[in-house]
Design an enzyme around this catalytic site. Sequence first.
Site, PDB file in Angstrom:
ATOM      1  N   GLU A  90      43.858  -2.885  27.720  1.00 33.59           N
ATOM      2  CA  GLU A  90      43.835  -1.472  28.141  1.00 33.59           C
ATOM      3  C   GLU A  90      43.458  -1.338  29.609  1.00 33.59           C
ATOM      4  O   GLU A  90      42.414  -1.850  30.048  1.00 33.59           O
ATOM      5  CB  GLU A  90      42.852  -0.680  27.264  1.00 33.59           C
ATOM      6  CG  GLU A  90      42.929   0.809  27.559  1.00 33.59           C
ATOM      7  CD  GLU A  90      42.122   1.673  26.599  1.00 33.59           C
ATOM      8  OE1 GLU A  90      41.650   1.162  25.557  1.00 33.59           O
ATOM      9  OE2 GLU A  90      41.977   2.869  26.893  1.00 33.59           O
ATOM     10  N   ASP A 283      33.520 -12.330  17.301  1.00 35.64           N
ATOM     11  CA  ASP A 283      34.266 -11.593  16.282  1.00 35.64           C
ATOM     12  C   ASP A 283      34.207 -10.092  16.588  1.00 35.64           C
ATOM     13  O   ASP A 283      33.195  -9.425  16.329  1.00 35.64           O
ATOM     14  CB  ASP A 283      33.634 -11.911  14.916  1.00 35.64           C
ATOM     15  CG  ASP A 283      34.396 -11.310  13.749  1.00 35.64           C
ATOM     16  OD1 ASP A 283      35.072 -10.284  13.934  1.00 35.64           O
ATOM     17  OD2 ASP A 283      34.287 -11.858  12.642  1.00 35.64           O
TER      18      ASP A 283
HETATM   19  P1  NAD Z   1      29.087 -21.730  12.190  1.00 30.22           P
HETATM   20  O1  NAD Z   1      28.709 -21.821  10.772  1.00 30.22           O
HETATM   21  O2  NAD Z   1      30.286 -22.447  12.608  1.00 30.22           O
HETATM   22  O3  NAD Z   1      27.860 -22.204  13.088  1.00 30.22           O
HETATM   23  C1  NAD Z   1      26.552 -21.978  12.754  1.00 30.22           C
HETATM   24  C2  NAD Z   1      25.858 -23.289  12.511  1.00 30.22           C
HETATM   25  O4  NAD Z   1      25.794 -24.040  13.746  1.00 30.22           O
HETATM   26  C3  NAD Z   1      24.426 -23.102  12.092  1.00 30.22           C
HETATM   27  O5  NAD Z   1      24.396 -22.948  10.707  1.00 30.22           O
HETATM   28  C4  NAD Z   1      23.729 -24.339  12.621  1.00 30.22           C
HETATM   29  O6  NAD Z   1      23.670 -25.356  11.648  1.00 30.22           O
HETATM   30  C5  NAD Z   1      24.629 -24.823  13.758  1.00 30.22           C
HETATM   31  N1  NAD Z   1      24.025 -24.683  15.129  1.00 30.22           N
HETATM   32  C6  NAD Z   1      24.127 -25.580  16.110  1.00 30.22           C
HETATM   33  N2  NAD Z   1      23.482 -25.164  17.218  1.00 30.22           N
HETATM   34  C7  NAD Z   1      22.965 -23.970  16.938  1.00 30.22           C
HETATM   35  C8  NAD Z   1      22.178 -23.019  17.665  1.00 30.22           C
HETATM   36  N3  NAD Z   1      21.788 -23.229  18.937  1.00 30.22           N
HETATM   37  N4  NAD Z   1      21.844 -21.878  17.045  1.00 30.22           N
HETATM   38  C9  NAD Z   1      22.221 -21.635  15.770  1.00 30.22           C
HETATM   39  N5  NAD Z   1      22.947 -22.494  15.036  1.00 30.22           N
HETATM   40  C10 NAD Z   1      23.313 -23.653  15.614  1.00 30.22           C
HETATM   41  O7  NAD Z   1      29.249 -20.240  12.688  1.00 30.22           O
HETATM   42  P2  NAD Z   1      28.587 -18.880  12.297  1.00 30.22           P
HETATM   43  O8  NAD Z   1      28.027 -18.283  13.552  1.00 30.22           O
HETATM   44  O9  NAD Z   1      27.653 -19.008  11.135  1.00 30.22           O
HETATM   45  O10 NAD Z   1      29.864 -18.045  11.830  1.00 30.22           O
HETATM   46  C11 NAD Z   1      30.636 -17.290  12.740  1.00 30.22           C
HETATM   47  C12 NAD Z   1      32.055 -17.148  12.239  1.00 30.22           C
HETATM   48  O11 NAD Z   1      32.110 -16.587  10.932  1.00 30.22           O
HETATM   49  C13 NAD Z   1      32.894 -16.241  13.102  1.00 30.22           C
HETATM   50  O12 NAD Z   1      34.114 -16.894  13.361  1.00 30.22           O
HETATM   51  C14 NAD Z   1      33.184 -15.041  12.196  1.00 30.22           C
HETATM   52  O13 NAD Z   1      34.434 -14.474  12.525  1.00 30.22           O
HETATM   53  C15 NAD Z   1      33.182 -15.653  10.850  1.00 30.22           C
HETATM   54  N6  NAD Z   1      32.960 -14.781   9.688  1.00 30.22           N
HETATM   55  C16 NAD Z   1      32.608 -13.467   9.801  1.00 30.22           C
HETATM   56  C17 NAD Z   1      32.395 -12.700   8.680  1.00 30.22           C
HETATM   57  C18 NAD Z   1      31.971 -11.261   8.832  1.00 30.22           C
HETATM   58  O14 NAD Z   1      31.612 -10.857   9.931  1.00 30.22           O
HETATM   59  N7  NAD Z   1      31.957 -10.459   7.781  1.00 30.22           N
HETATM   60  C19 NAD Z   1      32.539 -13.270   7.409  1.00 30.22           C
HETATM   61  C20 NAD Z   1      32.901 -14.618   7.310  1.00 30.22           C
HETATM   62  C21 NAD Z   1      33.091 -15.374   8.460  1.00 30.22           C
END
Ligand code: NAD
Length: 427
Positions: A90, A283
């Site tokens: 946009e 997201d």
């Molecule tokens: P992820 O599970 O890939 O990463 C999180 C993991 O990374 C943690 O569990 C931890 O073990 C590790 N980690 C490493 N370094 C870290 C740090 N410094 N801090 C925290 N954790 C660290 O990702 P996520 O963030 O749990 O999930 C995000 C994804 O899930 C996005 O792509 C989103 O689109 C998707 N998602 C969203 C929904 C929703 O919003 N309703 C539902 C399902 C999935």
Amino acid sequence: MTVARHGANRTSRIAGFHRKSPRERLDLVAAFAGLDAATVDHLADMGNLSPQLADKMIENVVGTLNVPVGVATNMKVDGEDVLVPMATEESSVVAAVCNAARQNHDTGFTTSVSGTLMIAQVQAVGIADPHAARLRLLEKRDEIRAICDGCDPLLVKLGGGFRDLEVRILDTRGGPMVITHLIVDTRDAMGANAVNTMAEKIAPHVANWTGGRVFLRILSNLADRRLARARAVWTLDAIGGADVRDGIIGAYHFAAADPYRAATHNKGIMNGISAVVLATGNDTRAVEAGAHAYAARDGRYGSLTHYEIDSDGDLVGSIELPLAVGLIGGATRIHPTAQACLKILGVTTAERLARIIAAVGLAQNFSALKALATVGIQSGHMALHAQNIAIMAGAIGDEVDAVARVLVERKAVRIDVAQEVLESIRR
Ligand code: NAD
């Protein structure tokens, strides 16, 4: 195997489509839709995202969609100057942030966060004694903590993990439900996968302790334990006087009183917020859902920002909203453009990213309200929009600016006028 063909007998049932390469899928799609060679070549060019990587990010990939990344200048957040990459289709969005931040660069934006806590919900139904079941669950807090933390030792090592337990009894059309909230510090991750894993792990125990049946086990996007806030002062000198200030405050009062206006007001805020969320591979839907749900938390949809007059007579703006963004997980870690954008921002924590995004939302809103309360947004919008119209009319190179200029001068930013102007330039 069924081969899709353009024509009467074409079928969308394409066996094994997901097992093919992006190029093979594209050829099948081209046959189905009758795409010409130029369109196929266009889709096959994946720009700076490799086909191998794109193919790992989502299913059935055939191409990519390039969205411009602009950089907002002038932003100062908590005393530190920052350049903010914004991905958006946009026009005027990046310019609006630059403008707002130019008018308060001396003091900039002051921000804070409530923490990095996410909520996962576990739904239990068919419970004979919901009130007693709620207490049975609360009594298991230590056990629940151990199960949750056991799911993610890395997160615990990084200082995150289970923090709290809430159990709510919901009166629903289908009878009472016992809803367990796992409150988890997900540190630098957005945390959806992290907390969803915990919710699934805890679910059979919840069924056992409540005597009910467990169905949904997923995070809440109303991440109201992960609020980001920003505030800023715009002096009367900087914004052009008391009339402008009062116009902005009047615009805010309108949004606060009327959901029809508030939806547009908040959409403008999300223009800025979603652009940074997207640029950093986060997201957008999760953040948008959280923002709009938060805007309706009092039972009526309202403004995410507030405006007041401080004791010096200057304009004070503030914003507060859930901002579940991370530096880990999702597309953020794997998308090279998202990584580059994080380098431009210079952020090393999810918390700092959320603070900057909140400031961008406020900046965006200030600019929109200032324009709306004074000259209107169309003059600024139309200058940029005119360029798009010129391109649509077929203008190339220097012709784009030349045609756009005439459209704006004539106050007729229309494709038919653009075609006419282009023809006269080329004659
Ligand atoms: P992820 O599970 O890939 O990463 C999180 C993991 O990374 C943690 O569990 C931890 O073990 C590790 N980690 C490493 N370094 C870290 C740090 N410094 N801090 C925290 N954790 C660290 O990702 P996520 O963030 O749990 O999930 C995000 C994804 O899930 C996005 O792509 C989103 O689109 C998707 N998602 C969203 C929904 C929703 O919003 N309703 C539902 C399902 C999935």
